[in-house]
Design a protein around this motif. Structure first.
Motif, PDB file in Angstrom:
ATOM      1  N   ASP A  20      -5.201   3.426  -0.587  1.00 20.33           N
ATOM      2  CA  ASP A  20      -4.751   2.034  -0.430  1.00 20.33           C
ATOM      3  C   ASP A  20      -4.915   1.589   1.019  1.00 20.33           C
ATOM      4  O   ASP A  20      -5.458   0.503   1.293  1.00 20.33           O
ATOM      5  CB  ASP A  20      -3.281   1.893  -0.837  1.00 20.33           C
ATOM      6  N   LEU A  21      -4.433   2.414   1.948  1.00 16.63           N
ATOM      7  CA  LEU A  21      -4.503   2.058   3.361  1.00 16.63           C
ATOM      8  C   LEU A  21      -5.949   1.975   3.838  1.00 16.63           C
ATOM      9  O   LEU A  21      -6.315   1.063   4.587  1.00 16.63           O
ATOM     10  CB  LEU A  21      -3.729   3.076   4.202  1.00 16.63           C
ATOM     11  N   VAL A  51      -7.460  -1.249   2.603  1.00 12.10           N
ATOM     12  CA  VAL A  51      -7.023  -2.400   3.392  1.00 12.10           C
ATOM     13  C   VAL A  51      -7.760  -2.441   4.727  1.00 12.10           C
ATOM     14  O   VAL A  51      -8.182  -3.508   5.186  1.00 12.10           O
ATOM     15  CB  VAL A  51      -5.492  -2.353   3.623  1.00 12.10           C
ATOM     16  N   PRO A 106      -9.166   2.267  -4.255  1.00  8.57           N
ATOM     17  CA  PRO A 106      -7.719   2.182  -4.023  1.00  8.57           C
ATOM     18  C   PRO A 106      -6.999   1.784  -5.306  1.00  8.57           C
ATOM     19  O   PRO A 106      -7.542   1.048  -6.135  1.00  8.57           O
ATOM     20  CB  PRO A 106      -7.597   1.091  -2.954  1.00  8.57           C
ATOM     21  N   LEU A 133      -4.578  -6.044  -2.377  1.00  6.38           N
ATOM     22  CA  LEU A 133      -5.531  -5.456  -1.435  1.00  6.38           C
ATOM     23  C   LEU A 133      -6.175  -6.538  -0.574  1.00  6.38           C
ATOM     24  O   LEU A 133      -6.265  -6.410   0.658  1.00  6.38           O
ATOM     25  CB  LEU A 133      -6.605  -4.698  -2.214  1.00  6.38           C
ATOM     26  N   PRO A 159       0.831  -1.213   0.000  1.00 11.87           N
ATOM     27  CA  PRO A 159       0.000   0.000   0.000  1.00 11.87           C
ATOM     28  C   PRO A 159       0.862   1.257   0.000  1.00 11.87           C
ATOM     29  O   PRO A 159       1.830   1.356   0.765  1.00 11.87           O
ATOM     30  CB  PRO A 159      -0.798  -0.119   1.303  1.00 11.87           C
ATOM     31  N   LEU A 170      -4.170   0.109  -5.283  1.00 15.29           N
ATOM     32  CA  LEU A 170      -3.528  -1.181  -5.025  1.00 15.29           C
ATOM     33  C   LEU A 170      -4.271  -2.288  -5.771  1.00 15.29           C
ATOM     34  O   LEU A 170      -5.505  -2.385  -5.686  1.00 15.29           O
ATOM     35  CB  LEU A 170      -3.552  -1.458  -3.518  1.00 15.29           C
TER      36      LEU A 170
END
Length: 296
Positions: free
Chosen positions: A67-68, A71, A178, A185, A62, A180
Motif C-alpha cells: 500500500d505504502l 502511494v 497494493p 490509493l 494504507p 488499498l
C-alpha cells in the motif's frame, strides 16, 4: 437500458472533464506559474478525494508495505512528476494539441504492460499500432525546418513525456498490486503529489506569492482542481467498475474533439490540418492495439 444510459452520461462527463485538464491549464496561465498551478491543482483535489475516501470506504488508510509503495509510486512519480511536466508543457501548446498528446496514453500503457507485466503479450499488429502512435505524435509535433518552433516542440515533448510517465507509473502500480482500494490509493497519491510539486516549485524559485489573482486565474484553478482532477478521478473509478479500463480509455479520443472547440472560443486556438492528421494516425494505432475490444 437505464444502466447503459448512465454509462453513456458518465462517459460523456468523463471526456469533458478530461478535456478541461488542458483548457483549465491554458485559462490559468500565465497568471499562475505552471509549477505552482500543478501544486495548487493537487492540493485542492487531494483534500477533496481523501475526504470522499474516508467517508465512503472502510479500508481508506494504507496498511501494508505494498500500500505504502503504491502511494509513493502514484504520488511521487505517476502524478507528481507527470503534473509538473504537463503544466509546464501546456503553456507552449494549445489545449487541443495537449489533448492529442494524451490520446497516446492507451497505446503507451499497452507497451509498458508488455514489458512489465508477465501476463501481457505483443504481436506484430500490436507492434504496428504502437509504431503508428509514435508516428502520429511526430506528425503533431511537426518538427520540419519550415514549421518548427522551439517552444512548441519542447512543450509538446514535455506533454508526451508526461503521458509516458503516467502510463509507466500506472503499469508499475498494477505490478505492485497494493490492496488499498483504487480511490483511496489515488487520493493519498494526489496529496503526496501536491507535496512533490510544491517542492519542485520551490527549487525553481516559484511560490504562491508569484500568482497574480485575476478572474482567469481563479477560474483556471477552480476548473483544474475541481472538475479536471477531483470530479475526473471520481468518475474514472466508477467507469472502470462499470465498463472496464480499456473502454474507459476510449475517452482519450473524445477529449481533443471537446478541447478543440472550447479552445477556439476561449483562446482563438485553431486546430491545424497537420495536428488533425496526426491525431487520426494515433487513433488508427489505437484501433490496431485494441482491435479485440472494438470487435466485442
Amino acid at each position: 437500458m437505464r444502466r447503459q444510459h448512465q454509462n453513456l452520461v458518465l462517459f460523456g462527463l468523463y471526456s469533458v472533464c478530461g478535456a478541461l485538464v488542458f483548457v483549465g491549464a491554458k485559462l490559468g496561465m500565465p497568471d499562475v506559474p505552471p509549477l505552482v498551478f500543478a501544486a495548487l491543482r493537487l492540493d485542492i483535489a487531494g483534500v477533496a478525494l481523501v475526504a470522499v475516501a474516508v467517508w465512503s470506504l472502510e479500508y481508506w488508510l494504507p496498511r501494508t508495505r505494498r500500500d505504502l509503495l503504491g502511494v509513493v509510486v502514484v504520488g511521487g512519480f505517476t502524478l507528481g512528476v507527470m503534473n509538473a511536466m504537463l503544466l509546464v508543457g501546456q503553456q507552449y501548446v494549445t489545449s487541443a494539441v495537449g489533448a492529442i498528446a494524451y490520446s497516446l496514453m492507451p497505446i503507451l500503457t499497452t507497451g509498458f504492460a508488455v514489458v512489465l507485466l508477465p501476463t501481457a503479450s505483443l504481436d506484430l499488429v500490436d507492434a504496428l499500432g504502437i509504431l503508428l502512435g509514435f508516428v502520429g505524435v511526430g506528425v503533431v509535433a511537426h518538427p520540419s525546418p519550415v514549421g518548427m518552433h522551439a517552444d512548441r516542440v519542447i512543450g509538446f515533448g514535455l506533454m508526451v513525456g508526461s503521458v509516458a510517465v503516467f502510463a509507466l507509473g500506472s503499469v508499475a502500480t498494477q505490478r505492485i498490486q497494493p490492496a488499498l482500494p483504487r480511490p483511496a490509493l489515488t487520493a493519498w497519491g494526489v496529496l503526496l503529489a501536491a507535496v512533490v510539486n510544491h517542492g519542485i516549485a520551490v527549487v525553481f524559485g516559484r511560490s504562491l506569492t508569484t500568482i497574480t489573482w485575476t478572474s482567469a486565474a481563479i477560474a483556471g484553478v477552480f476548473i483544474e482542481s475541481v472538475f479536471a482532477t477531483a470530479v475526473l478521478y471520481g468518475i474514472h473509478f466508477e467507469l472502470i467498475d462499470r465498463i472496464g479500463p480499456a473502454r474507459t480509455s476510449l475517452s482519450f479520443y473524445l477529449q481533443p474533439i471537446v478541447a478543440a472547440p472550447i479552445g477556439l472560443v476561449l483562446f482563438n486556438n485553431q486546430l491545424t490540418v497537420t495536428s488533425l492528421v496526426g491525431f487520426l494516425v494515433i487513433f488508427v494505432g489505437f484501433v490496431l492495439v485494441e482491435r479485440q475490444l472494438l470487435l466485442d
